[in-house]
Design a protein around this motif. Sequence first.
Motif, mmCIF file in Angstrom:
data_model
loop_
_atom_site.group_PDB
_atom_site.id
_atom_site.type_symbol
_atom_site.label_atom_id
_atom_site.label_comp_id
_atom_site.label_asym_id
_atom_site.label_seq_id
_atom_site.Cartn_x
_atom_site.Cartn_y
_atom_site.Cartn_z
ATOM 1 N N ASP A 1 40.658 27.125 7.122
ATOM 2 C CA ASP A 1 40.768 28.561 7.346
ATOM 3 C C ASP A 1 39.682 29.099 8.279
ATOM 4 O O ASP A 1 39.648 30.276 8.586
ATOM 5 N N ILE A 2 38.780 28.226 8.759
ATOM 6 C CA ILE A 2 37.732 28.636 9.694
ATOM 7 C C ILE A 2 38.010 27.949 11.020
ATOM 8 O O ILE A 2 38.051 26.734 11.101
ATOM 9 N N THR A 3 38.203 28.726 12.064
ATOM 10 C CA THR A 3 38.452 28.154 13.385
ATOM 11 C C THR A 3 37.386 28.633 14.348
ATOM 12 O O THR A 3 36.669 29.592 14.076
ATOM 13 N N GLU A 4 37.285 27.940 15.472
ATOM 14 C CA GLU A 4 36.309 28.341 16.481
ATOM 15 C C GLU A 4 36.629 29.718 17.043
ATOM 16 O O GLU A 4 35.783 30.370 17.612
ATOM 17 N N GLN A 5 37.863 30.162 16.877
ATOM 18 C CA GLN A 5 38.275 31.465 17.395
ATOM 19 C C GLN A 5 38.518 32.461 16.264
ATOM 20 O O GLN A 5 39.313 33.368 16.409
ATOM 21 N N THR A 6 37.847 32.316 15.135
ATOM 22 C CA THR A 6 38.007 33.257 14.039
ATOM 23 C C THR A 6 37.582 34.634 14.514
ATOM 24 O O THR A 6 36.518 34.802 15.106
ATOM 25 N N MET A 7 38.427 35.611 14.271
ATOM 26 C CA MET A 7 38.172 36.968 14.741
ATOM 27 C C MET A 7 37.509 37.791 13.644
ATOM 28 O O MET A 7 37.833 37.659 12.477
ATOM 29 N N CYS A 8 36.568 38.619 14.046
ATOM 30 C CA CYS A 8 35.956 39.528 13.086
ATOM 31 C C CYS A 8 36.778 40.819 13.045
ATOM 32 O O CYS A 8 37.775 40.956 13.755
ATOM 33 N N LEU A 9 36.382 41.763 12.243
ATOM 34 C CA LEU A 9 37.162 42.972 12.015
ATOM 35 C C LEU A 9 37.242 43.888 13.235
ATOM 36 O O LEU A 9 38.164 44.685 13.354
ATOM 37 N N CYS A 10 36.280 43.778 14.150
ATOM 38 C CA CYS A 10 36.315 44.638 15.336
ATOM 39 C C CYS A 10 37.057 43.986 16.500
ATOM 40 O O CYS A 10 37.083 44.525 17.596
ATOM 41 N N GLY A 11 37.639 42.818 16.282
ATOM 42 C CA GLY A 11 38.465 42.174 17.297
ATOM 43 C C GLY A 11 37.762 41.139 18.142
ATOM 44 O O GLY A 11 38.393 40.485 18.954
ATOM 45 N N ASN B 1 35.288 37.584 18.681
ATOM 46 C CA ASN B 1 35.140 36.286 18.024
ATOM 47 C C ASN B 1 33.930 36.342 17.103
ATOM 48 O O ASN B 1 32.856 36.780 17.507
ATOM 49 N N ALA B 2 34.115 35.896 15.867
ATOM 50 C CA ALA B 2 33.004 35.852 14.928
ATOM 51 C C ALA B 2 32.017 34.787 15.376
ATOM 52 O O ALA B 2 32.408 33.739 15.893
ATOM 53 N N ALA B 3 30.745 35.049 15.186
ATOM 54 C CA ALA B 3 29.694 34.103 15.569
ATOM 55 C C ALA B 3 29.304 33.272 14.353
ATOM 56 O O ALA B 3 29.140 33.801 13.257
ATOM 57 N N MET B 4 29.174 31.950 14.550
ATOM 58 C CA MET B 4 28.717 31.088 13.469
ATOM 59 C C MET B 4 27.202 30.997 13.535
ATOM 60 O O MET B 4 26.625 30.744 14.581
ATOM 61 N N ARG B 5 26.579 31.234 12.400
ATOM 62 C CA ARG B 5 25.131 31.197 12.314
ATOM 63 C C ARG B 5 24.739 30.346 11.103
ATOM 64 O O ARG B 5 25.569 29.989 10.300
ATOM 65 N N THR B 6 23.456 30.050 10.987
ATOM 66 C CA THR B 6 22.939 29.267 9.867
ATOM 67 C C THR B 6 21.903 30.087 9.133
ATOM 68 O O THR B 6 20.993 30.639 9.747
ATOM 69 N N SER B 7 22.053 30.159 7.823
ATOM 70 C CA SER B 7 21.098 30.886 6.989
ATOM 71 C C SER B 7 19.884 30.007 6.728
ATOM 72 O O SER B 7 20.017 28.824 6.416
ATOM 73 N N TRP B 8 18.701 30.591 6.850
ATOM 74 C CA TRP B 8 17.472 29.900 6.479
ATOM 75 C C TRP B 8 16.740 30.678 5.397
ATOM 76 O O TRP B 8 15.559 30.492 5.171
ATOM 77 N N MET B 9 17.481 31.550 4.697
ATOM 78 C CA MET B 9 16.925 32.272 3.567
ATOM 79 C C MET B 9 16.769 31.296 2.395
ATOM 80 O O MET B 9 17.484 30.299 2.300
ATOM 81 N N GLU B 10 15.850 31.597 1.497
ATOM 82 C CA GLU B 10 15.538 30.680 0.400
ATOM 83 C C GLU B 10 16.740 30.406 -0.506
ATOM 84 O O GLU B 10 16.892 29.304 -1.022
ATOM 85 N N LEU C 1 29.966 32.853 9.095
ATOM 86 C CA LEU C 1 30.500 33.584 10.235
ATOM 87 C C LEU C 1 30.191 35.059 10.042
ATOM 88 O O LEU C 1 30.254 35.569 8.921
ATOM 89 N N GLU C 2 29.859 35.736 11.132
ATOM 90 C CA GLU C 2 29.661 37.177 11.065
ATOM 91 C C GLU C 2 30.051 37.784 12.398
ATOM 92 O O GLU C 2 30.248 37.080 13.386
ATOM 93 N N CYS C 3 30.131 39.104 12.427
ATOM 94 C CA CYS C 3 30.474 39.811 13.661
ATOM 95 C C CYS C 3 29.494 39.394 14.753
ATOM 96 O O CYS C 3 28.284 39.330 14.533
ATOM 97 N N SER C 4 30.013 39.096 15.925
ATOM 98 C CA SER C 4 29.148 38.658 17.027
ATOM 99 C C SER C 4 28.298 39.809 17.569
ATOM 100 O O SER C 4 27.365 39.583 18.335
ATOM 101 N N PHE C 5 28.600 41.031 17.154
ATOM 102 C CA PHE C 5 27.810 42.187 17.576
ATOM 103 C C PHE C 5 26.809 42.597 16.501
ATOM 104 O O PHE C 5 26.353 43.735 16.467
ATOM 105 N N TYR C 6 26.458 41.664 15.619
ATOM 106 C CA TYR C 6 25.523 41.924 14.526
ATOM 107 C C TYR C 6 24.277 42.635 15.028
ATOM 108 O O TYR C 6 23.752 42.317 16.083
#
Length: 108
Positions: free
Chosen positions: A9-19, A21-30, A38-43
């Motif tokens: 269900d996760i693709t390289e072209q997953t769209m966020c709510l504003c239309g 492409n969602a950006a894939m990021r990595t959490s480094w929180m504890e 994935l989150e909005c690319s305009f975060y």
Amino acid sequence: MENVDGYPDITEQTMCLCGGNAAMRTSWMENNPGRRFLECSFYRRPDACDYFKWVDPLVQPHYKSIINGLLRNANHKDALVKKLQRNLIYHRIVLAMVVMVVLVYCVL
């Protein structure tokens, strides 16, 4: 569309709510070290939407403590390297000043 690491269900072209492409990021929180999401690319911009979706499953507590320990060690090492670099610069400045004083003294 390509699936991301076996997550159908996760693709390289997953769209966020504003239309966009969602950006894939990595959490480094504890609580979620090394966990991708994935989150909005305009975060952090005013036109960003609230899209957010975890890609990776929860990190098991044992692995979480290992990853966090490694991150703490890496951060400690980086801090020590920066401190040594500052000390080296300081010592070079002091040495240059001593050499200048000696040269001035020898010339006079």
